[in-house]
Design an enzyme around this catalytic site. Structure first.
Site, PDB file in Angstrom:
ATOM      1  N   HIS A   1       0.855  -1.189   0.000  1.00  0.00           N
ATOM      2  CA  HIS A   1       0.000   0.000   0.000  1.00  0.00           C
ATOM      3  C   HIS A   1       0.885   1.231   0.000  1.00  0.00           C
ATOM      4  O   HIS A   1       1.958   1.227   0.599  1.00  0.00           O
ATOM      5  CB  HIS A   1      -0.908  -0.007   1.239  1.00  0.00           C
ATOM      6  CG  HIS A   1      -2.049   0.952   1.151  1.00  0.00           C
ATOM      7  ND1 HIS A   1      -1.924   2.288   1.457  1.00  0.00           N
ATOM      8  CD2 HIS A   1      -3.344   0.764   0.799  1.00  0.00           C
ATOM      9  CE1 HIS A   1      -3.093   2.889   1.291  1.00  0.00           C
ATOM     10  NE2 HIS A   1      -3.973   1.996   0.900  1.00  0.00           N
TER      11      HIS A   1
ATOM     12  N   ASP B   1      -7.888  -4.463  -0.336  1.00  0.00           N
ATOM     13  CA  ASP B   1      -8.403  -4.856  -1.644  1.00  0.00           C
ATOM     14  C   ASP B   1      -8.276  -6.357  -1.876  1.00  0.00           C
ATOM     15  O   ASP B   1      -9.063  -6.945  -2.625  1.00  0.00           O
ATOM     16  CB  ASP B   1      -7.656  -4.107  -2.756  1.00  0.00           C
ATOM     17  CG  ASP B   1      -7.775  -2.605  -2.605  1.00  0.00           C
ATOM     18  OD1 ASP B   1      -8.913  -2.127  -2.502  1.00  0.00           O
ATOM     19  OD2 ASP B   1      -6.742  -1.922  -2.568  1.00  0.00           O
TER      20      ASP B   1
END
Length: 432
Positions: A308, A366
């Site tokens: 991320h 995700d």
């Protein structure tokens, strides 16, 4: 706040300038460069604004190194497992958790704003059947200002509140209608006796010809996904909403701008990309070959759903959705789904292989949200729509905070110009 005892110094052309250092309640200190150009005639250069604080905010805090996400100071783990989405909505928007009386009124207000103007239903007929759901969402949310112009005066606190409630309430209805139009089924209208997540799933998956009962485990997973995606500090779409709002644009237009930004695959489309990766791998026995390609820089194969831009540790939202994924698969009788097996093995490898550990490629939100949404029955084209639905409360809370900030000015980034210097116009007949 500014620490009067601390300053940074910058020397330009032999002239030294003192820059105030600002300190928030938590997080790194910030050098205030607001007067830099006025006194030194230079700008800062920061592509992507990676080292620039664009605003002051009391809404969300992220510590990427420690894997911490706080809504108004409350850990996301507590809000997602002990509360529900509408409680987090109230918290983000008003700044505090609601009392029982406040919660009851807020839930009532949101529930009774879920219908959209019936003439808006006609808008859907203007879209092609194969239109991407996000294209429809951008248009429909922007159109809200044409039907609810009684709540577009941003100088009126009550109108701001009504517009905010309307968007939190109506986005699930618009998203569900977008889904139904996408698959060619009749619209299903809201049911006031259902919870926020239950109502959304009912509008998506019920049909007029038979009864549909929402599975509480699936509704809980949907509610958690909404909560975990509700806000995430000054990301691209939130910054877009603030920038649009700084011009005085009405709130419906600002949220439509946020949705348009979220549509980008580098932002809202990450869970779709993660699911496609799992589907391409297919089975556990194909993972070793895939991992070798990931490690080979010349292959251009990326490990989607891991790592991320902000989190350099395990994404706290991923831990929560990991448990939800198992609950959903068990409720649907999909314990042996090969996709979940691939996800589990990829996670194990990423958390044990030095290659991924050194690069801090931990599973992110995700990774699991895509699997859950697929299990619930949503096509990948709807994933970003659900992200937008959840993020609306964060956007509208950030917009409200910006409007109420007396120091707020219209956004106007500067640039480093690298084009031609001034030159004279040459008539076309004299150009060679």
């Amino acid at each position: 706040m500014t620490d009067a005892t601390k300053t940074a110094q910058i020397t330009i052309g032999g002239k030294t300038q003192d820059l105030p250092i600002m300190k928030g309640t938590i997080g790194p200190e910030v050098v205030d460069i607001a007067k830099l150009y006025g006194e030194s005639k230079v700008f800062t250069f920061d592509p992507g604004f990676n080292s620039t604080a664009s605003c002051k905010s009391a809404i969300t805090y992220i510590d990427g190194d420690q894997g911490i996400l706080l809504y108004r100071g409350y850990p996301i783990e507590q809000l997602a497992t002990e509360g529900d989405f509408l409680e987090s909505c109230y918290l983000l928007y008003y700044g505090e958790l609601p009392t029982p009386v406040q919660r009851k009124k807020f839930v009532h207000d949101i529930t009774h704003h879920t219908m959209i103007h019936e003439q808006m239903v006609l808008f859907f007929r203007g879209f092609r059947r194969d239109a991407h759901p996000m294209a429809v969402m951008v248009a429909m949310v922007g159109a809200l200002s044409a039907f609810y112009h009684d709540s577009t005066d941003i100088s009126d606190p009550r109108q701001r509140e009504i517009a905010s409630h309307r968007m939190i309430a109506k986005l699930p209805t618009i998203a569900a209608m977008t889904y139904k139009y996408h698959i060619g089924q009749p619209f299903v209208y809201p049911q006031n006796h259902l919870s926020y997540a239950e109502n959304f799933l009912h509008m998506c998956f019920a049909v007029p010809c038979e009864e549909y009962k929402v599975n509480p485990i699936l509704a809980k997973a949907m509610d958690r996904i909404f909560t975990l995606h509700a806000d995430h500090e000054q990301n691209a779409s939130t910054s877009t909403v603030r920038l649009a709002g700084s011009s005085g644009a009405n709130p419906f237009a600002c949220i439509a701008a946020g949705i348009a930004c979220l549509w980008g695959p580098a932002h809202g489309g990450a869970n779709e990309a993660a699911l496609k990766m799992l589907e391409e791998i297919g089975t556990v026995d194909k993972i070793p070959a895939f991992i070798e390609k990931v490690k080979d820089k010349s292959s251009n194969v990326r490990l989607m759903g891991f790592g991320h831009r902000v989190y350099k540790n395990y994404d706290p939202r991923a831990k929560i959705l990991q448990a939800s994924a198992h609950e959903v698969f068990e409720a649907l009788g999909k314990q042996d789904d090969p996709l979940l097996d691939v996800a589990r093995e990829l996670e194990r490898i990423a958390l044990s292989d030095p290659y991924f550990i050194d690069r801090k490629l931990y599973p992110n939100v995700d990774f699991y949200s895509g699997i859950i949404l697929r299990a619930l029955g949503f096509p990948t084209s709807m994933f970003t729509v659900l992200f937008a639905l959840a993020r609306t409360v964060g956007w509208i809370s950030q917009w409200k905070e910006m409007i109420e900030d007396p120091s707020q000015r219209i956004g106007r980034p500067r640039q480093l110009y690298i084009g031609p210097t001034q030159r004279d116009y040459v008539p076309i007949g004299k150009r060679s």
